[in-house]
Scaffold this active site. Structure first.
Site, PDB file in Angstrom:
ATOM      1  N   ASP A  79      39.013  55.355  32.272  1.00  0.00           N
ATOM      2  CA  ASP A  79      39.901  54.632  33.186  1.00  0.00           C
ATOM      3  C   ASP A  79      40.835  53.727  32.387  1.00  0.00           C
ATOM      4  O   ASP A  79      40.649  53.509  31.185  1.00  0.00           O
ATOM      5  CB  ASP A  79      39.070  53.801  34.177  1.00  0.00           C
ATOM      6  CG  ASP A  79      39.857  53.402  35.415  1.00  0.00           C
ATOM      7  OD1 ASP A  79      41.048  53.753  35.515  1.00  0.00           O
ATOM      8  OD2 ASP A  79      39.274  52.713  36.279  1.00  0.00           O
ATOM      9  N   LYS A  80      41.839  53.215  33.088  1.00  0.00           N
ATOM     10  CA  LYS A  80      42.785  52.242  32.519  1.00  0.00           C
ATOM     11  C   LYS A  80      42.849  51.066  33.480  1.00  0.00           C
ATOM     12  O   LYS A  80      42.757  51.235  34.693  1.00  0.00           O
ATOM     13  CB  LYS A  80      44.156  52.918  32.384  1.00  0.00           C
ATOM     14  CG  LYS A  80      45.319  51.990  32.164  1.00  0.00           C
ATOM     15  CD  LYS A  80      46.148  51.898  33.412  1.00  0.00           C
ATOM     16  CE  LYS A  80      47.310  50.961  33.280  1.00  0.00           C
ATOM     17  NZ  LYS A  80      48.029  50.781  34.527  1.00  0.00           N
ATOM     18  N   HIS A  81      42.993  49.869  32.920  1.00  0.00           N
ATOM     19  CA  HIS A  81      43.199  48.702  33.773  1.00  0.00           C
ATOM     20  C   HIS A  81      44.371  47.891  33.242  1.00  0.00           C
ATOM     21  O   HIS A  81      44.485  47.679  32.038  1.00  0.00           O
ATOM     22  CB  HIS A  81      41.946  47.812  33.803  1.00  0.00           C
ATOM     23  CG  HIS A  81      42.129  46.579  34.622  1.00  0.00           C
ATOM     24  ND1 HIS A  81      42.034  46.583  35.991  1.00  0.00           N
ATOM     25  CD2 HIS A  81      42.465  45.307  34.277  1.00  0.00           C
ATOM     26  CE1 HIS A  81      42.286  45.374  36.457  1.00  0.00           C
ATOM     27  NE2 HIS A  81      42.545  44.579  35.434  1.00  0.00           N
ATOM     28  N   SER A  82      45.222  47.452  34.141  1.00  0.00           N
ATOM     29  CA  SER A  82      46.338  46.587  33.747  1.00  0.00           C
ATOM     30  C   SER A  82      46.106  45.205  34.341  1.00  0.00           C
ATOM     31  O   SER A  82      45.602  45.082  35.469  1.00  0.00           O
ATOM     32  CB  SER A  82      47.644  47.177  34.275  1.00  0.00           C
ATOM     33  OG  SER A  82      48.614  46.169  34.406  1.00  0.00           O
ATOM     34  N   THR A 119      48.421  48.811  42.806  1.00  0.00           N
ATOM     35  CA  THR A 119      48.427  50.279  42.839  1.00  0.00           C
ATOM     36  C   THR A 119      48.101  50.814  44.237  1.00  0.00           C
ATOM     37  O   THR A 119      48.720  51.784  44.696  1.00  0.00           O
ATOM     38  CB  THR A 119      47.410  50.804  41.795  1.00  0.00           C
ATOM     39  OG1 THR A 119      47.841  50.343  40.513  1.00  0.00           O
ATOM     40  CG2 THR A 119      47.323  52.314  41.794  1.00  0.00           C
ATOM     41  N   ARG A 167      36.662  31.039  43.544  1.00  0.00           N
ATOM     42  CA  ARG A 167      37.541  30.594  42.443  1.00  0.00           C
ATOM     43  C   ARG A 167      38.952  30.315  42.955  1.00  0.00           C
ATOM     44  O   ARG A 167      39.606  29.361  42.538  1.00  0.00           O
ATOM     45  CB  ARG A 167      37.611  31.676  41.355  1.00  0.00           C
ATOM     46  CG  ARG A 167      36.365  31.764  40.504  1.00  0.00           C
ATOM     47  CD  ARG A 167      36.372  33.052  39.691  1.00  0.00           C
ATOM     48  NE  ARG A 167      37.516  33.150  38.821  1.00  0.00           N
ATOM     49  CZ  ARG A 167      38.049  34.313  38.396  1.00  0.00           C
ATOM     50  NH1 ARG A 167      37.539  35.465  38.784  1.00  0.00           N
ATOM     51  NH2 ARG A 167      39.073  34.321  37.594  1.00  0.00           N
ATOM     52  N   SER A 182      35.106  39.248  35.943  1.00  0.00           N
ATOM     53  CA  SER A 182      35.593  39.756  37.223  1.00  0.00           C
ATOM     54  C   SER A 182      36.177  41.168  37.061  1.00  0.00           C
ATOM     55  O   SER A 182      35.794  42.109  37.774  1.00  0.00           O
ATOM     56  CB  SER A 182      36.665  38.786  37.749  1.00  0.00           C
ATOM     57  OG  SER A 182      37.342  39.335  38.841  1.00  0.00           O
ATOM     58  N   LYS A 186      33.849  45.148  37.939  1.00  0.00           N
ATOM     59  CA  LYS A 186      34.302  46.209  38.854  1.00  0.00           C
ATOM     60  C   LYS A 186      34.555  47.505  38.098  1.00  0.00           C
ATOM     61  O   LYS A 186      34.184  48.586  38.553  1.00  0.00           O
ATOM     62  CB  LYS A 186      35.582  45.754  39.566  1.00  0.00           C
ATOM     63  CG  LYS A 186      35.332  44.665  40.593  1.00  0.00           C
ATOM     64  CD  LYS A 186      36.616  44.088  41.150  1.00  0.00           C
ATOM     65  CE  LYS A 186      37.310  43.202  40.159  1.00  0.00           C
ATOM     66  NZ  LYS A 186      38.275  42.252  40.648  1.00  0.00           N
ATOM     67  N   LYS A 187      35.197  47.401  36.942  1.00  0.00           N
ATOM     68  CA  LYS A 187      35.528  48.630  36.189  1.00  0.00           C
ATOM     69  C   LYS A 187      34.248  49.299  35.692  1.00  0.00           C
ATOM     70  O   LYS A 187      34.099  50.526  35.781  1.00  0.00           O
ATOM     71  CB  LYS A 187      36.447  48.285  35.003  1.00  0.00           C
ATOM     72  CG  LYS A 187      37.878  48.066  35.421  1.00  0.00           C
ATOM     73  CD  LYS A 187      38.574  49.380  35.767  1.00  0.00           C
ATOM     74  CE  LYS A 187      39.776  49.187  36.661  1.00  0.00           C
ATOM     75  NZ  LYS A 187      40.403  50.432  37.110  1.00  0.00           N
TER      76      LYS A 187
HETATM   77  N1  URA Z   1      41.985  40.334  38.467  1.00  0.00           N
HETATM   78  C1  URA Z   1      40.671  40.350  38.784  1.00  0.00           C
HETATM   79  O1  URA Z   1      40.149  41.349  39.248  1.00  0.00           O
HETATM   80  N2  URA Z   1      39.955  39.237  38.561  1.00  0.00           N
HETATM   81  C2  URA Z   1      40.484  38.114  38.029  1.00  0.00           C
HETATM   82  O2  URA Z   1      39.769  37.159  37.847  1.00  0.00           O
HETATM   83  C3  URA Z   1      41.851  38.108  37.726  1.00  0.00           C
HETATM   84  C4  URA Z   1      42.589  39.247  37.940  1.00  0.00           C
END
Ligand code: URA
Length: 434
Positions: A79-82, A119, A167, A182, A186-187
């Protein structure tokens, strides 16, 4: 005996153990930890920081607070995360390009946050495309098409869902340790073998400064690797909107032109190839990132990536003929007009965050949770740093629902652009963190 108050104190004393952080993450998910305790914990982490082992423990605890997918596929799961920006539609091109290169991409994505686009919001500009899918459907589409871009179910990292909301109202979003836990909780819950990160830097980035971007990239890369997922990061430029287009359906149109080889936006192409090359090398299907980049280019040029995208759209509820007839499926805004700079000259700098906020004000993003999005609005042809604007070259074309919002967006855009000194656009990829 473990107690939430004791764990908060141990964060302040820098003595928190992995077991106690797992306990806290579980408590966030099952309600044992109260909102007040979660807020105090977040503030303690923000002010005192977490040592690397504790950061990894919190990440893993939050990942394990819900479902963690396991895969049995004939290739690696990638996967990729931005970290988010303006005009950043790379995921829509990269996921199918990676799938066409033989890896599997169950991409659990997010919605727009503040000035940044999301996205899922972009994909929802495609009529019928359904981002809320069951885990079973995510599995089927990932196996059959090679990629599926969907939203997180409530069962993915529920500890993060709760902590993030707290938060947000306790001034503790901007903590590198908490952002790391965070994003990665999830990833990593998607059961990845490899992950490539696109950490943005510049005026449209979530954390604009170069030192902050580097620290975040380092924290994400180290934590993900400690957690057993091969990961590297590119720090990439967000001093100008990526690809010159910002707005949900408008960005989908831009990636359709790229995938179908109608027109090629050089920045979108180059960043897709760079991130894809990294991902294929991390996944072990390319000898190195250069070899990976060549493979991604091949998937784009041959139309294999486009074909995967069309199949993914159809499998997730969109039109079966989207690849051939995307123009007729995407919504268009009724008011479209060019926006000219007040004085001609070269673009010296852009407040990219302000451009993103102008899209939100047009109705293309949310001011608060639950707001409806108008997918048709935004900007196309956005000038970038170094472009000379004037009577012949507008700053951009605005797409709006009515005259009033078009006029307001034009004023916001003019204010976001600094015209004057001749400037050179910086490199697209600033740095690689591995
Ligand atoms: N994106 C997230 O999923 N968590 C954060 O804390 C900041 C950006």
């Amino acid at each position: 005996m473990t107690s939430a108050a004791g764990i908060i104190q141990s964060v302040i004393d820098a003595s928190a153990t992995p077991e106690s952080l797992h306990w806290f993450a579980r408590g966030l998910a099952d309600g044992t930890v109260s909102d007040a305790q979660a807020g105090a914990f977040a503030m303690a982490v923000k002010l005192r920081g977490l040592p690397p082992e504790a950061r990894t423990a919190l990440t893993l605890g939050m990942r394990d607070s819900g479902d963690v997918l396991r895969w049995d596929l004939p290739g690696p799961v990638v996967d990729k995360h931005s970290t988010g920006g303006v005009g950043d539609c790379i995921s829509l091109v990269l996921a199918p390009a990676l799938a066409a290169c033989g890896v599997f991409v169950p991409m659990v994505s997010g919605r727009g946050l503040g000035h940044t686009g999301g996205t899922l919001d972009k994909l929802e500009a495609i009529p019928g495309y359904t981002v809320e899918q069951s885990e079973a459907q995510l599995r089927v589409v990932t196996r059959e098409v090679g990629c599926a871009i969907v939203g997180a179910t409530a069962r993915i990292a529920p500890a993060d869902r709760r902590l993030y909301a707290i938060r947000d109202v306790t001034a503790s979003v901007e903590s590198i340790d908490l952002i790391t836990a965070s994003i990665l909780s999830k990833k990593l819950a998607a059961g990845l073998d490899a992950l490539v990160l696109d950490v943005k830097v510049g005026s449209g980035a979530f954390l604009p400064g170069a030192d902050q971007a580097r620290a975040l990239a380092r924290s994400l890369v180290d934590t993900a690797n400690d957690a057993g997922c091969r990961t590297s990061a590119l720090i990439t430029d967000m001093n100008a909107p990526l690809g010159g287009v910002a707005g949900n359906a408008l960005e989908v149109a831009e990636i359709m032109r790229l995938l179908t080889l109608a027109t090629r936006n050089d920045d979108l192409w180059a960043l897709t190839v760079a991130l894809g090359g990294e991902a294929l090398a991390l996944a072990g299907v390319a000898a190195d990132s250069q070899d990976g980049a060549t493979r991604i280019e091949g998937a784009l040029r041959s139309g294999a990536a486009a074909e995967r995208f069309g199949r993914m759209v159809a499998a997730l509820g969109g039109p079966v003929d989207f690849l051939d007839a995307w123009q007729s499926h995407l919504p268009a805004a009724p008011v479209q007009r060019d926006v000219f700079a007040q004085t001609p000259g070269p673009v010296a700098a852009i407040d990219t965050r302000a451009v993103g906020l102008a899209v939100v004000a047009l109705g293309g993003g949310r001011r608060r949770d639950g707001d409806m999005i108008d997918p048709s609005v935004g900007f196309t042809g956005l000038a970038t740093i170094g472009d000379v604007v004037g009577a012949e070259r507008p700053l951009a074309r605005v797409h709006a629902t009515d005259d009033t919002s078009a006029v307001a967006a034009a004023a916001a855009l003019r204010a976001a652009y600094q015209i004057g000194e001749r400037a050179m656009r910086g490199a697209l990829v600033h740095e690689r963190i591995a």
